[in-house]
Enzyme design. Structure first.
Site, PDB file in Angstrom:
ATOM      1  N   THR A 112     -65.455  51.284 -27.328  1.00  0.00           N
ATOM      2  CA  THR A 112     -66.400  50.233 -27.704  1.00  0.00           C
ATOM      3  C   THR A 112     -67.560  50.817 -28.510  1.00  0.00           C
ATOM      4  O   THR A 112     -67.872  50.357 -29.615  1.00  0.00           O
ATOM      5  CB  THR A 112     -66.942  49.523 -26.445  1.00  0.00           C
ATOM      6  OG1 THR A 112     -65.850  48.877 -25.789  1.00  0.00           O
ATOM      7  CG2 THR A 112     -68.024  48.507 -26.791  1.00  0.00           C
ATOM      8  N   GLY A 134     -61.670  50.085 -23.965  1.00  0.00           N
ATOM      9  CA  GLY A 134     -62.258  51.152 -23.173  1.00  0.00           C
ATOM     10  C   GLY A 134     -63.735  51.307 -23.501  1.00  0.00           C
ATOM     11  O   GLY A 134     -64.200  50.886 -24.565  1.00  0.00           O
ATOM     12  N   CYS A 135     -64.469  51.929 -22.599  1.00  0.00           N
ATOM     13  CA  CYS A 135     -65.917  52.043 -22.790  1.00  0.00           C
ATOM     14  C   CYS A 135     -66.261  52.938 -23.978  1.00  0.00           C
ATOM     15  O   CYS A 135     -67.083  52.576 -24.824  1.00  0.00           O
ATOM     16  CB  CYS A 135     -66.583  52.539 -21.513  1.00  0.00           C
ATOM     17  SG  CYS A 135     -65.879  54.054 -20.835  1.00  0.00           S
ATOM     18  N   PHE A 136     -65.623  54.108 -24.068  1.00  0.00           N
ATOM     19  CA  PHE A 136     -65.916  54.982 -25.210  1.00  0.00           C
ATOM     20  C   PHE A 136     -65.497  54.340 -26.537  1.00  0.00           C
ATOM     21  O   PHE A 136     -66.257  54.382 -27.511  1.00  0.00           O
ATOM     22  CB  PHE A 136     -65.236  56.340 -25.045  1.00  0.00           C
ATOM     23  CG  PHE A 136     -65.817  57.195 -23.952  1.00  0.00           C
ATOM     24  CD1 PHE A 136     -67.143  57.600 -23.986  1.00  0.00           C
ATOM     25  CD2 PHE A 136     -65.040  57.611 -22.884  1.00  0.00           C
ATOM     26  CE1 PHE A 136     -67.686  58.395 -22.987  1.00  0.00           C
ATOM     27  CE2 PHE A 136     -65.566  58.408 -21.873  1.00  0.00           C
ATOM     28  CZ  PHE A 136     -66.893  58.800 -21.924  1.00  0.00           C
TER      29      PHE A 136
END
Lengths: 345, 345, 345, 345
Positions: free
Chosen positions: B154, B150-152
């Site tokens: 990462t 997921g972006c967060f």
């Protein structure tokens, strides 16, 4: 006879916002309050319209030099000056003049804190213009000197102090991250504040060193005898106004317990509004207004309370707070000239 | 013979970003990688140009229906589907097909975590596409299935794991606030994501309940045997791309000690760059790139370490991370098609 | 032996964008092009990383003073200087050095135009770096001096010249309104370009007096013997990059006739793309790229042709155009290091 | 007895803005105006607070269904409905009810224009709510039906009509480009209006076909017997509110002649302000206000007059204009509840 108000630093953002609010203040509209000198530093001699084209009714006013002479003869003097410049001016204004300082000079009571964060000599401290803080309102009713709170301390203090006072959170382990619009940096020309640098980007700044840290600590310590320790990180977001503060602290309380404490603290407050469970404030909801919208949640998995607060940094966070305190000091209705209605979308 | 790549969900933001990066990938330019099916859900039958006018070279490609048939016959299938849809498709793709899932379905190893946060049945877990995490890179070299982070997670994982692994922070008391651009919400039409709602405003969302929380925990727990507990709050800011993560935890270490550990963790990493002391990352610096810029500071007064990380949520946070893992799985140079140069201003 | 490139004004937006594009240029990657001196004015002595944190691979490069000495010994010198400063430097560079001027000094062939709009003495004119303009490409192949077009003229000229050349519009009655991002104003600190002033607001500027007006006129006059007269108004919008030009002129032609002429003019052009009828370009589609997206419509009720053009002002409008011309002058493939793929969303 | 006001479409942007302004209207504050039904379409049954969290004092109001029954019994009914829905409702409201239509249904007097641009049957026309237009104010004082102007026509008409009426420009060759914020598109969820699509980008839309074109023509034709022909292009910019109109037309008049005519037209107007020569309006200056700021310049080289006008599309362009007309129709002071002070920065 009309109460005469002067604004020093009228071409800056804080001064301009004070004037914007004053133009809609019932006492100004009725003539009870009257606008005298508008002054500036390097912009003296120019018209206000050149600097604040949104303040149409004052467009032709010429800015005077900010000095004791131009500010003399007023009942209220509002100071929107760079940090460190208020003291010299204030000393030359009589004790009967209501001086409202939008700057930081008289916010901190600890000389050590002041010197540690601002580097210069401590000028002293004045009654603190956050009426919602216990005991503050009464002091403001009789003072002739007001230290208007910093924008970050306004949001962070209101988000946290009821829980700290009620000992429902571990005040020694608070973390605050506040996302702010660009106007908090003021109106001086600096490359990092250029539109091209700010738009489409977010960055933290003043990490571990921001000057509003000791002010938040001072406020929270004023309501508890327990240890208070906090980390404060401001983050710049691509918008002109608004601060969204997220404050996190360990808790064993339930959301209901916390909400009860906040309901008591703010139930009679005209400007502070706790949102229903599950609803989060957005800064657009309070733009231009004196409202504070608060969210309260408990993360039971992590054992943390998460408080969020939305304010307009220039309004409740600066000039609106100043009007509120001025109203109190002048014996006017506290909410006059202030609104809980934001400009959205 | 060329390696044939299909992209399901090509009209969404994640799929579009994968295609944008692929168009500049040396193996695509040389013909070693070839683009097969581009598919979509309700947008099937339309051209890619109607949905991604920035992808000029692919403007006339017609979107197929996303199903096993249209995705058959490819060596690599990239899935940019709504959560919960990857498993059914993946099962119909042979074990030799490299399946790169941009969605969440196979990120969590704990079925309890999955069901607790996503509500549906757990589909299982795949090798995790964050090569910088210990042991992850080796697993990616041989897998035919990749769960892209997921972006967060990462940003938060890269900001924190070296300190957690080295036991230099109290991992049981981490607070994370991540400010994100709007593209993380995807391309579906929702009133709260309208431009008028987002511009000029900031708000927290998913407070105490965001689905990326267990993923961050899983990552940090993979590098320590100590207790890990964290509060995670995402904040939406008015920009299209970028995540600025601020992660705070108690520490007794000095900044120098922390920097030494991060230097060791990331010294050989092509995409993770620790900034000098006193310098903070901004998201504009990594826009469109696979770079991660990190800031590390210690607040000695408060006894906290403050880590900041800037990533592009669609690039390193989704499609760039996917390319990186795909490169590893295909035996291509890990950095091919990826850049450390952002688009600024 | 490598071709050595120097960039003067490397800490500004134009210089930074040239470097961003050069870092991805195949001839730079292969070592055929090599980066020599990076210089600056008041920023000399500082690192590039302090000014362009997005250019990670060059972060440690120290900026030299911009003078003949630091720029000596290069095969290509790119000048990103304030207007009026290019001539003195260029004179000191040998005739074999390829000098690419990102500034305005050598764009106008008329001394009267120059003095009328820029106020200073005319330095002369160099081959104009807009290869799509008739005859321009051939001149660029053999020149050692390139005047890179202004950002507004790039969009406006490409939007209009085929119709003017074909006499399908009344060129004596053209109206152009170009909406631009803030980076066109450069990186110098000025109050009107502060983020708080620009965000959430739009304004016209340079009305009737903008210096790009004679440049657009010169370009259009180069393709027709009829009278050309135009009104040009730039409008500042709250975004960092991009120009959307709307150009309107009386016509009796049909949209189909106009489209046929543009198809012929741009059919072989790698960077100019005419969108289908009814589709309008958006600047996000070309961000960071060298692409120009054009819309062509005819308002039959009003008897007007409406042309729209989206470019990235820093890329195709400045540094991308510079790379394109440099490629031609160096005998490299014209499209090397340039893309038609934008960064969106 | 209080005048009772209902607002249909209260959850939309236009309805919300009407409510925002009403909350500060002196007649509302004094109780002379009273708020009755707030209604909505698909949002009926929900609270206003869920849709307009900035309207704190009305947060708990429950939205009724928009129908004749819920709107009965009011003295004023404000309609903020999708185009084509006002007529059926209005017919069911008595002739003594003041109906203020924020929509387009009754703006055009020509059935042919209506059907040509809107496609449906013409409902008729009502007195036009632009008091600054000759003869309009008097008609509004006695009407029970008001057609509030479109946002673009408000700015474009005020920018142009004095010059057209005085025959100082060639009205047969007008070009208008209006840059608008996103709120003009309303609050319905559509992919092209998502924040990620709009931020960082600019695009034209409705080129040659926008429905406000015949309305502008109608207004300008009402002040002249000469031919009027114009091209109108709206451009979407990344901001929530504001319209900056640039209108260009051939002229042989001097700027001084034009200024004299505008001074006469607007000298007594409380909301229209012509800026000094060389000064351009910005939309931020009028945000939230009913002010119109105009710029007037003449390009002598090109023989064109360039008019610029800044308004807030939701305020003077919709709900502010509605309040102004309502005041006139109710015999209240025209400026009550409206301001010339914008919210900036």
């Amino acid at each position: 006879m009309a109460i005469k108000v002067a604004v020093a630093g009228a071409s800056g953002y804080a001064g301009g916002e004070f004037l914007r609010l004053l133009l809609g203040h019932p006492a100004y509209v009725s003539g009870e309050l009257e606008l005298g000198t508008l002054s500036a530093g390097s912009n003296a001699g120019q018209t206000l319209g050149e600097h604040h084209p949104h303040l149409l009714p004052l467009a032709d006013r010429v800015l005077a030099e900010t000095d004791a002479q131009s500010l003399a003869g007023h009942d209220v003097v509002v100071l929107g000056l760079p940090h460190g410049h208020s003291s010299a001016i204030a000393e030359q204004l009589g004790p009967d003049v209501l001086v409202v300082d939008l700057g930081a000079d008289f916010r901190l009571s600890s000389a050590e804190d002041w010197t540690g964060y601002y580097g210069s000599e401590h000028a002293g401290s004045w009654p603190y213009g956050l009426p919602e803080l216990p005991a503050a309102r009464e002091a403001l009713r009789t003072t002739r000197r007001v230290a208007v709170p910093g924008c970050f301390p306004t949001g962070a203090t209101l988000a946290l102090f009821p829980a700290v006072a009620a000992k429902l959170i571990d005040a020694s382990a608070i973390t605050i991250v506040s996302v702010t619009g660009a106007s908090g940096a003021g109106k001086s020309a600096k490359v990092p504040m250029l539109a091209s640098e700010v738009m489409g980007s977010v960055k933290a700044y003043g990490v571990t060193t921001h000057r509003h840290t000791p002010e938040i600590l001072q406020n929270l310590r004023s309501v508890t005898d327990e240890e208070v320790s906090l980390s404060f990180t401001p983050v710049l977001a691509p918008m002109a106004r608004g601060i969204l503060t997220t404050a996190v602290a360990p808790t064993t309380a339930s959301a209901a317990e916390l909400r009860a404490v906040y309901a008591e603290a703010f139930g009679d407050e005209p400007f502070v509004h706790v949102l229903p469970a599950g609803v989060q404030p957005m800064t657009a909801s309070v733009l231009g207004s004196n409202a504070v919208q608060l969210g309260i949640e408990v993360d039971e998995r992590a054992g943390r309370a998460v408080f969020t607060a939305a304010i307009d940094n220039l309004a409740k966070g600066t000039a609106g707070g100043a009007i509120q305190s001025m109203n109190l000091a002048l014996g006017l209705p506290e909410t006059d000239g202030l609104s809980t209605v934001g400009l959205a979308p």
